[in-house]
Design a protein around this motif. Structure first.
Motif, PDB file in Angstrom:
ATOM      1  N   PRO A 152       0.823  -1.200   0.000  1.00 49.51           N
ATOM      2  CA  PRO A 152       0.000   0.000   0.000  1.00 49.51           C
ATOM      3  C   PRO A 152       0.865   1.262   0.000  1.00 49.51           C
ATOM      4  O   PRO A 152       1.904   1.283   0.646  1.00 49.51           O
ATOM      5  CB  PRO A 152      -0.814  -0.107   1.274  1.00 49.51           C
ATOM      6  CG  PRO A 152      -0.666  -1.510   1.752  1.00 49.51           C
ATOM      7  CD  PRO A 152       0.558  -2.052   1.114  1.00 49.51           C
ATOM      8  N   ARG A 153       0.412   2.251  -0.686  1.00 46.68           N
ATOM      9  CA  ARG A 153       1.187   3.490  -0.792  1.00 46.68           C
ATOM     10  C   ARG A 153       1.339   4.218   0.532  1.00 46.68           C
ATOM     11  O   ARG A 153       2.316   4.926   0.740  1.00 46.68           O
ATOM     12  CB  ARG A 153       0.532   4.429  -1.801  1.00 46.68           C
ATOM     13  CG  ARG A 153       0.646   3.931  -3.207  1.00 46.68           C
ATOM     14  CD  ARG A 153       0.058   4.892  -4.174  1.00 46.68           C
ATOM     15  NE  ARG A 153       0.140   4.325  -5.512  1.00 46.68           N
ATOM     16  CZ  ARG A 153       0.038   5.010  -6.613  1.00 46.68           C
ATOM     17  NH1 ARG A 153      -0.186   6.302  -6.563  1.00 46.68           N
ATOM     18  NH2 ARG A 153       0.124   4.435  -7.771  1.00 46.68           N
ATOM     19  N   ASN A 154       0.394   4.054   1.423  1.00 46.52           N
ATOM     20  CA  ASN A 154       0.476   4.770   2.698  1.00 46.52           C
ATOM     21  C   ASN A 154       1.261   4.002   3.756  1.00 46.52           C
ATOM     22  O   ASN A 154       1.382   4.453   4.884  1.00 46.52           O
ATOM     23  CB  ASN A 154      -0.924   5.110   3.212  1.00 46.52           C
ATOM     24  CG  ASN A 154      -1.767   3.866   3.450  1.00 46.52           C
ATOM     25  OD1 ASN A 154      -1.394   2.767   3.025  1.00 46.52           O
ATOM     26  ND2 ASN A 154      -2.900   4.046   4.091  1.00 46.52           N
ATOM     27  N   GLN A 155       1.785   2.821   3.411  1.00 52.40           N
ATOM     28  CA  GLN A 155       2.584   2.039   4.355  1.00 52.40           C
ATOM     29  C   GLN A 155       3.859   1.524   3.681  1.00 52.40           C
ATOM     30  O   GLN A 155       4.065   0.321   3.554  1.00 52.40           O
ATOM     31  CB  GLN A 155       1.763   0.867   4.885  1.00 52.40           C
ATOM     32  CG  GLN A 155       0.549   1.302   5.671  1.00 52.40           C
ATOM     33  CD  GLN A 155      -0.299   0.118   6.065  1.00 52.40           C
ATOM     34  OE1 GLN A 155      -0.335  -0.886   5.375  1.00 52.40           O
ATOM     35  NE2 GLN A 155      -0.993   0.252   7.183  1.00 52.40           N
ATOM     36  N   ALA A 173      12.123   3.958 -19.133  1.00 47.71           N
ATOM     37  CA  ALA A 173      10.731   3.502 -19.134  1.00 47.71           C
ATOM     38  C   ALA A 173       9.932   4.053 -17.958  1.00 47.71           C
ATOM     39  O   ALA A 173       8.735   4.299 -18.080  1.00 47.71           O
ATOM     40  CB  ALA A 173      10.685   1.979 -19.121  1.00 47.71           C
ATOM     41  N   SER A 174      10.575   4.255 -16.805  1.00 43.65           N
ATOM     42  CA  SER A 174       9.825   4.660 -15.620  1.00 43.65           C
ATOM     43  C   SER A 174       9.605   6.165 -15.505  1.00 43.65           C
ATOM     44  O   SER A 174       9.002   6.611 -14.536  1.00 43.65           O
ATOM     45  CB  SER A 174      10.513   4.145 -14.358  1.00 43.65           C
ATOM     46  OG  SER A 174      11.775   4.749 -14.206  1.00 43.65           O
ATOM     47  N   GLY A 206       5.782   5.489 -16.674  1.00 44.52           N
ATOM     48  CA  GLY A 206       5.457   5.817 -15.299  1.00 44.52           C
ATOM     49  C   GLY A 206       5.840   4.661 -14.389  1.00 44.52           C
ATOM     50  O   GLY A 206       5.960   3.521 -14.825  1.00 44.52           O
ATOM     51  N   PHE A 207       6.011   4.968 -13.119  1.00 40.17           N
ATOM     52  CA  PHE A 207       6.501   3.964 -12.187  1.00 40.17           C
ATOM     53  C   PHE A 207       5.522   2.812 -11.996  1.00 40.17           C
ATOM     54  O   PHE A 207       5.898   1.646 -12.004  1.00 40.17           O
ATOM     55  CB  PHE A 207       6.815   4.608 -10.833  1.00 40.17           C
ATOM     56  CG  PHE A 207       7.365   3.635  -9.842  1.00 40.17           C
ATOM     57  CD1 PHE A 207       8.687   3.250  -9.904  1.00 40.17           C
ATOM     58  CD2 PHE A 207       6.550   3.083  -8.857  1.00 40.17           C
ATOM     59  CE1 PHE A 207       9.202   2.336  -9.010  1.00 40.17           C
ATOM     60  CE2 PHE A 207       7.060   2.166  -7.956  1.00 40.17           C
ATOM     61  CZ  PHE A 207       8.382   1.803  -8.031  1.00 40.17           C
ATOM     62  N   THR A 208       4.245   3.118 -11.822  1.00 38.84           N
ATOM     63  CA  THR A 208       3.256   2.071 -11.558  1.00 38.84           C
ATOM     64  C   THR A 208       3.127   1.123 -12.744  1.00 38.84           C
ATOM     65  O   THR A 208       3.116  -0.101 -12.565  1.00 38.84           O
ATOM     66  CB  THR A 208       1.888   2.691 -11.228  1.00 38.84           C
ATOM     67  OG1 THR A 208       2.055   3.583 -10.118  1.00 38.84           O
ATOM     68  CG2 THR A 208       0.884   1.628 -10.856  1.00 38.84           C
ATOM     69  N   PHE A 249       4.037  -3.017 -12.929  1.00 36.63           N
ATOM     70  CA  PHE A 249       3.183  -4.092 -13.420  1.00 36.63           C
ATOM     71  C   PHE A 249       3.793  -4.785 -14.637  1.00 36.63           C
ATOM     72  O   PHE A 249       3.665  -6.001 -14.797  1.00 36.63           O
ATOM     73  CB  PHE A 249       1.782  -3.571 -13.731  1.00 36.63           C
ATOM     74  CG  PHE A 249       0.993  -3.254 -12.491  1.00 36.63           C
ATOM     75  CD1 PHE A 249       0.730  -4.244 -11.552  1.00 36.63           C
ATOM     76  CD2 PHE A 249       0.540  -1.973 -12.255  1.00 36.63           C
ATOM     77  CE1 PHE A 249       0.011  -3.961 -10.398  1.00 36.63           C
ATOM     78  CE2 PHE A 249      -0.181  -1.689 -11.105  1.00 36.63           C
ATOM     79  CZ  PHE A 249      -0.444  -2.677 -10.174  1.00 36.63           C
ATOM     80  N   LEU A 250       4.482  -4.040 -15.489  1.00 37.03           N
ATOM     81  CA  LEU A 250       5.169  -4.647 -16.621  1.00 37.03           C
ATOM     82  C   LEU A 250       6.275  -5.581 -16.128  1.00 37.03           C
ATOM     83  O   LEU A 250       6.424  -6.698 -16.630  1.00 37.03           O
ATOM     84  CB  LEU A 250       5.763  -3.563 -17.539  1.00 37.03           C
ATOM     85  CG  LEU A 250       6.603  -4.058 -18.706  1.00 37.03           C
ATOM     86  CD1 LEU A 250       5.760  -4.915 -19.653  1.00 37.03           C
ATOM     87  CD2 LEU A 250       7.207  -2.874 -19.446  1.00 37.03           C
ATOM     88  N   ASP A 251       7.025  -5.136 -15.136  1.00 38.88           N
ATOM     89  CA  ASP A 251       8.079  -5.970 -14.567  1.00 38.88           C
ATOM     90  C   ASP A 251       7.495  -7.233 -13.938  1.00 38.88           C
ATOM     91  O   ASP A 251       8.034  -8.327 -14.100  1.00 38.88           O
ATOM     92  CB  ASP A 251       8.875  -5.179 -13.536  1.00 38.88           C
ATOM     93  CG  ASP A 251      10.090  -5.932 -13.051  1.00 38.88           C
ATOM     94  OD1 ASP A 251      10.708  -6.653 -13.852  1.00 38.88           O
ATOM     95  OD2 ASP A 251      10.433  -5.787 -11.868  1.00 38.88           O
ATOM     96  N   ALA A 252       6.387  -7.098 -13.226  1.00 40.13           N
ATOM     97  CA  ALA A 252       5.736  -8.264 -12.616  1.00 40.13           C
ATOM     98  C   ALA A 252       5.276  -9.239 -13.698  1.00 40.13           C
ATOM     99  O   ALA A 252       5.445 -10.457 -13.563  1.00 40.13           O
ATOM    100  CB  ALA A 252       4.558  -7.824 -11.765  1.00 40.13           C
TER     101      ALA A 252
END
Length: 111
Positions: free
Chosen positions: A1-4, A65-66, A74-76, A80-83
């Motif tokens: 999560p982004r907030n943790q 790429a990021s 973009g980073f997100t 997901f592409l890396d995953a």
């Protein structure tokens, strides 16, 4: 999560174990491939390829790429592409491993 973001600290120690296991396998495989008397040269070659060439190419590719769109994905999206690429590589590797086991078992039964 982004907030943790601190949650990564729970998973990060696993990197040490997995990197050590992968590096041990790489060193062992390189020493088996090397001709007698060239083991040190093979280790230097593997070290240079992994820590210099591979890191440079990977950093350049994912750095470009990021970046935020429109210059990059973009980073997100890169995450997901890396995953997806990692899961695809795992599937290819697992199918190759299964095929090798199948072929090996068939060879043993033919004898």
């Amino acid at each position: 999560p982004r907030n943790q973001p601190w949650l990564v600290l729970l998973v990060e120690p696993l990197h040490g174990f997995t990197f050590a296991a992968a590096w041990c396998a790489t060193v062992t495989y390189a020493s088996r491939l090397a001709l007698p008397g060239t083991e040190a040269k093979m280790q230097a070659l593997i070290n240079g390829l992994n820590f210099n060439v591979a890191f440079a190419l990977g950093s350049f590719a994912w750095g470009c790429a990021s970046q935020n769109p429109p210059a990059g994905l973009g980073f997100t999206r890169c995450f997901f592409l890396d995953a997806a690429l990692t899961a695809g590589w795992l599937a290819i590797w697992a199918s190759g491993f299964a095929a090798a086991r199948y072929i090996s078992a068939r060879r043993r039964t033919r004898r």
